[in-house]
Design a protein around this motif. Structure first.
Motif, PDB file in Angstrom:
ATOM      1  N   GLN A  34       0.822  -1.203   0.000  1.00  0.00           N
ATOM      2  CA  GLN A  34       0.000   0.000   0.000  1.00  0.00           C
ATOM      3  C   GLN A  34       0.862   1.261   0.000  1.00  0.00           C
ATOM      4  O   GLN A  34       0.483   2.281  -0.566  1.00  0.00           O
ATOM      5  CB  GLN A  34      -0.921   0.030   1.229  1.00  0.00           C
ATOM      6  N   ARG A  35       2.011   1.146   0.677  1.00  0.00           N
ATOM      7  CA  ARG A  35       2.865   2.315   0.840  1.00  0.00           C
ATOM      8  C   ARG A  35       4.176   1.886   1.460  1.00  0.00           C
ATOM      9  O   ARG A  35       4.242   0.868   2.141  1.00  0.00           O
ATOM     10  CB  ARG A  35       2.161   3.331   1.750  1.00  0.00           C
ATOM     11  N   THR A  36       5.209   2.658   1.232  1.00  0.00           N
ATOM     12  CA  THR A  36       6.454   2.484   1.966  1.00  0.00           C
ATOM     13  C   THR A  36       6.658   3.753   2.779  1.00  0.00           C
ATOM     14  O   THR A  36       6.103   4.803   2.465  1.00  0.00           O
ATOM     15  CB  THR A  36       7.661   2.276   1.026  1.00  0.00           C
ATOM     16  N   GLY A  37       7.437   3.649   3.819  1.00  0.00           N
ATOM     17  CA  GLY A  37       7.695   4.832   4.628  1.00  0.00           C
ATOM     18  C   GLY A  37       8.511   4.514   5.854  1.00  0.00           C
ATOM     19  O   GLY A  37       8.849   3.365   6.132  1.00  0.00           O
ATOM     20  N   ARG A  38       8.825   5.584   6.580  1.00  0.00           N
ATOM     21  CA  ARG A  38       9.600   5.475   7.814  1.00  0.00           C
ATOM     22  C   ARG A  38       8.649   5.540   9.002  1.00  0.00           C
ATOM     23  O   ARG A  38       7.766   6.392   9.050  1.00  0.00           O
ATOM     24  CB  ARG A  38      10.619   6.625   7.894  1.00  0.00           C
ATOM     25  N   VAL A  39       8.832   4.634   9.947  1.00  0.00           N
ATOM     26  CA  VAL A  39       7.999   4.621  11.149  1.00  0.00           C
ATOM     27  C   VAL A  39       8.421   5.800  12.023  1.00  0.00           C
ATOM     28  O   VAL A  39       9.577   5.922  12.413  1.00  0.00           O
ATOM     29  CB  VAL A  39       8.145   3.292  11.926  1.00  0.00           C
ATOM     30  N   GLU A  40       7.460   6.665  12.280  1.00  0.00           N
ATOM     31  CA  GLU A  40       7.736   7.872  13.056  1.00  0.00           C
ATOM     32  C   GLU A  40       7.486   7.664  14.553  1.00  0.00           C
ATOM     33  O   GLU A  40       8.224   8.171  15.388  1.00  0.00           O
ATOM     34  CB  GLU A  40       6.872   9.014  12.539  1.00  0.00           C
ATOM     35  N   ALA A  41       6.440   6.922  14.884  1.00  0.00           N
ATOM     36  CA  ALA A  41       6.092   6.697  16.291  1.00  0.00           C
ATOM     37  C   ALA A  41       5.281   5.410  16.407  1.00  0.00           C
ATOM     38  O   ALA A  41       4.656   4.973  15.437  1.00  0.00           O
ATOM     39  CB  ALA A  41       5.282   7.869  16.837  1.00  0.00           C
ATOM     40  N   ILE A  42       5.302   4.829  17.582  1.00  0.00           N
ATOM     41  CA  ILE A  42       4.582   3.586  17.858  1.00  0.00           C
ATOM     42  C   ILE A  42       3.754   3.780  19.122  1.00  0.00           C
ATOM     43  O   ILE A  42       4.207   4.415  20.078  1.00  0.00           O
ATOM     44  CB  ILE A  42       5.567   2.409  18.061  1.00  0.00           C
ATOM     45  N   MET A  43       2.553   3.232  19.130  1.00  0.00           N
ATOM     46  CA  MET A  43       1.732   3.274  20.336  1.00  0.00           C
ATOM     47  C   MET A  43       2.445   2.514  21.456  1.00  0.00           C
ATOM     48  O   MET A  43       3.135   1.528  21.183  1.00  0.00           O
ATOM     49  CB  MET A  43       0.360   2.635  20.068  1.00  0.00           C
ATOM     50  N   PRO A  44       2.280   2.923  22.705  1.00  0.00           N
ATOM     51  CA  PRO A  44       2.968   2.256  23.815  1.00  0.00           C
ATOM     52  C   PRO A  44       2.711   0.751  23.895  1.00  0.00           C
ATOM     53  O   PRO A  44       3.590  -0.016  24.280  1.00  0.00           O
ATOM     54  CB  PRO A  44       2.428   2.972  25.053  1.00  0.00           C
ATOM     55  N   ASP A  45       1.512   0.320  23.478  1.00  0.00           N
ATOM     56  CA  ASP A  45       1.198  -1.118  23.513  1.00  0.00           C
ATOM     57  C   ASP A  45       1.462  -1.803  22.172  1.00  0.00           C
ATOM     58  O   ASP A  45       1.113  -2.966  21.986  1.00  0.00           O
ATOM     59  CB  ASP A  45      -0.252  -1.338  23.938  1.00  0.00           C
ATOM     60  N   ALA A  46       2.076  -1.088  21.236  1.00  0.00           N
ATOM     61  CA  ALA A  46       2.412  -1.586  19.890  1.00  0.00           C
ATOM     62  C   ALA A  46       1.185  -2.003  19.082  1.00  0.00           C
ATOM     63  O   ALA A  46       1.286  -2.790  18.155  1.00  0.00           O
ATOM     64  CB  ALA A  46       3.428  -2.727  19.961  1.00  0.00           C
TER      65      ALA A  46
END
Length: 104
Positions: A34-46
């Motif tokens: 669907q898309r490529t990209g850089r992970v900017e942030a993650i929820m605390p519970d992933a």
């Protein structure tokens, strides 16, 4: 960033989204990219993550329960460029792999 020939890189699905911050990923749904990209942030519970805005793509939230999959490149074992070496080292820490990576 150095581009790798398609046959020299393989991708793998990541089940645990913890510690992917800063890693370049592919976002897939039902097997299609669907898309490529850089992970900017993650929820605390992933349970979800944010892909950073880039070019014409806006920043988006991806909920793991919605069926999206995150795939990362497994760089070739030799001649790793610095970006791939850094991403591989980070993923090895996440997966508990203690294998030293080759240096350029």
């Amino acid at each position: 960033m150095e581009l790798l020939p398609e046959e020299s890189a393989s991708f793998r699905r990541v089940e645990d989204w913890n510690n992917l911050t800063g890693v370049q990923v592919e976002l897939r749904f039902r097997g299609a990219i669907q898309r490529t990209g850089r992970v900017e942030a993650i929820m605390p519970d992933a349970s979800g993550l944010w892909l950073a805005a880039h070019a014409s793509h806006t920043r988006i939230y991806v909920d793991q329960a919605s069926g999206y999959e995150i795939w990362v490149v497994d760089p070739p074992k030799t001649a790793l460029s610095r970006p791939y070496r850094n991403a591989a080292a980070k993923l090895n820490q996440v997966n508990g792999v203690g294998v030293p990576l080759p240096r350029n």
